[in-house]
Scaffold this active site. Structure first.
Site, PDB file in Angstrom:
ATOM      1  N   SER A 153      21.553  -2.432  11.402  1.00 14.64           N
ATOM      2  CA  SER A 153      22.883  -2.802  11.860  1.00 14.64           C
ATOM      3  C   SER A 153      23.803  -1.609  11.793  1.00 14.64           C
ATOM      4  O   SER A 153      23.623  -0.717  10.945  1.00 14.64           O
ATOM      5  CB  SER A 153      23.452  -3.917  10.978  1.00 14.64           C
ATOM      6  N   TYR A 196      25.874  -5.766   2.128  1.00  7.48           N
ATOM      7  CA  TYR A 196      25.253  -5.831   3.448  1.00  7.48           C
ATOM      8  C   TYR A 196      24.929  -4.425   3.952  1.00  7.48           C
ATOM      9  O   TYR A 196      23.824  -4.170   4.449  1.00  7.48           O
ATOM     10  CB  TYR A 196      26.189  -6.550   4.417  1.00  7.48           C
TER      11      TYR A 196
END
Length: 310
Positions: free
Chosen positions: A147, A173
């Site tokens: 990501s 994350y």
């Protein structure tokens, strides 16, 4: 040929995947379902994993020939059971796409005590893919869903579980996605000699169930980061459709030359350039996510954490 607007059907146009076997994790919603659908539509035999098989069966009911297996990436016992079954069966794969994951969850622990996002997004796939590495054919590829969120944070090799560090969902994350890119770097180094390549991909901004764990507080923190980027001159973030967001995975897995994508980070159906702009959005990959020495150190730490040597 392809760009941010390209879809799964665009990148696979004209390809006959009959005879190809592809494993995709996380086929109960979103990108995993679309990835499986597009592969099957072009003739591939797809094996999909899901934590909730009933949900996956409903989500994939229109995909002909899809084979489902149970896999909870937050459980080493589940990972070992699934990989033991796959290895016992012995069927080879041309591509493995590590697609499943969670996003910006509050502080929690997996069944084995790992921080939820690091344990699920990264350590779960690290263990799963390594345990079936011998099933990947020479000439095959591993695609790790990373990501642009890797720009939130580098990995912390001294405190991967936030034992001493204040927990922030978007930092956790970011760590998990940086770790996922480093996994692709080191897996590629270890396996390219036998003709297996690995790459990490950024699907882009897309609305799926992936963000189901986000709280109002984590959502607000993300919006504030995006606004700070906008004021600093970062490019506007354009949302993608699900077929557009799943396209880069299939491009890297089946279309792009292996030497182009092996050990690299891809976005918008192209290989990303290193960018050290102080933005959490925008294109490019941070240099720390492609650092080969850091990738080796993370691999060694991960082996100690999961109690297996690969």
């Amino acid at each position: 040929m392809f760009n941010a607007k390209s879809t799964t059907d665009d990148v696979l146009s004209g390809l006959d995947l009959t005879g190809k076997r592809v494993l995709v994790t996380g086929v109960s919603a979103g990108l995993g379902v679309e990835t499986a659908r597009a592969l099957a539509a072009h003739g591939a035999h797809v094996v999909g994993t899901a934590r909730n098989l009933a949900k996956a069966r409903m989500a994939t009911s229109g995909i002909a020939g899809l084979e489902l297996i149970e896999l909870d990436l937050a459980s080493l016992a589940s990972i070992r059971a699934a990989t033991n079954a796959l290895n016992a069966k012995g069927d080879l794969f041309d591509v493995v796409i590590a697609n499943a994951g969670v996003m910006m969850a509050e502080l929690g622990r997996t069944e084995d005590g790992f921080e939820t996002q690091f344990g699920t997004n990264y350590l779960g796939h690290f263990t799963f893919v390594n345990r079936i590495a011998s099933l990947i054919r020479s000439g095959g590829r591993v695609v790790i869903l990373a990501s642009g969120g890797h720009r939130f944070s580098d990995v912390d090799l001294d405190d991967p579980g936030f034992e001493a560090t204040p927990y922030k969902p978007f930092v956790a994350y970011g760590r998990s996605k940086t770790a996922s890119i480093l996994f692709a770097v080191e897996f590629d180094r270890r396996h390219r000699g036998r003709g297996v390549r690995a790459t990490a991909v950024h699907p882009g901004a897309v609305s799926t169930e992936f963000g189901r764990h986000m709280t109002p507080e984590s959502t607000q923190a993300l919006l504030e980061a995006l606004e700070a980027d906008r004021r600093a001159g970062a490019p506007e973030v354009e949302n993608k459709s699900i077929p557009q967001a799943a396209a880069t995975s299939l491009w890297a897995a089946l279309v792009a030359p292996a030497d182009m994508v092996g050990g690299r980070y891809c976005e918008d159906c192209s290989v990303a350039e290193i960018s050290e702009e102080n933005w959490v959005t925008g294109g490019g990959v941070r240099g720390y996510a492609l650092d080969p020495e850091r990738a080796k150190s993370l691999w060694a730490l991960s082996e100690r954490m999961v109690g297996e040597t690969f």
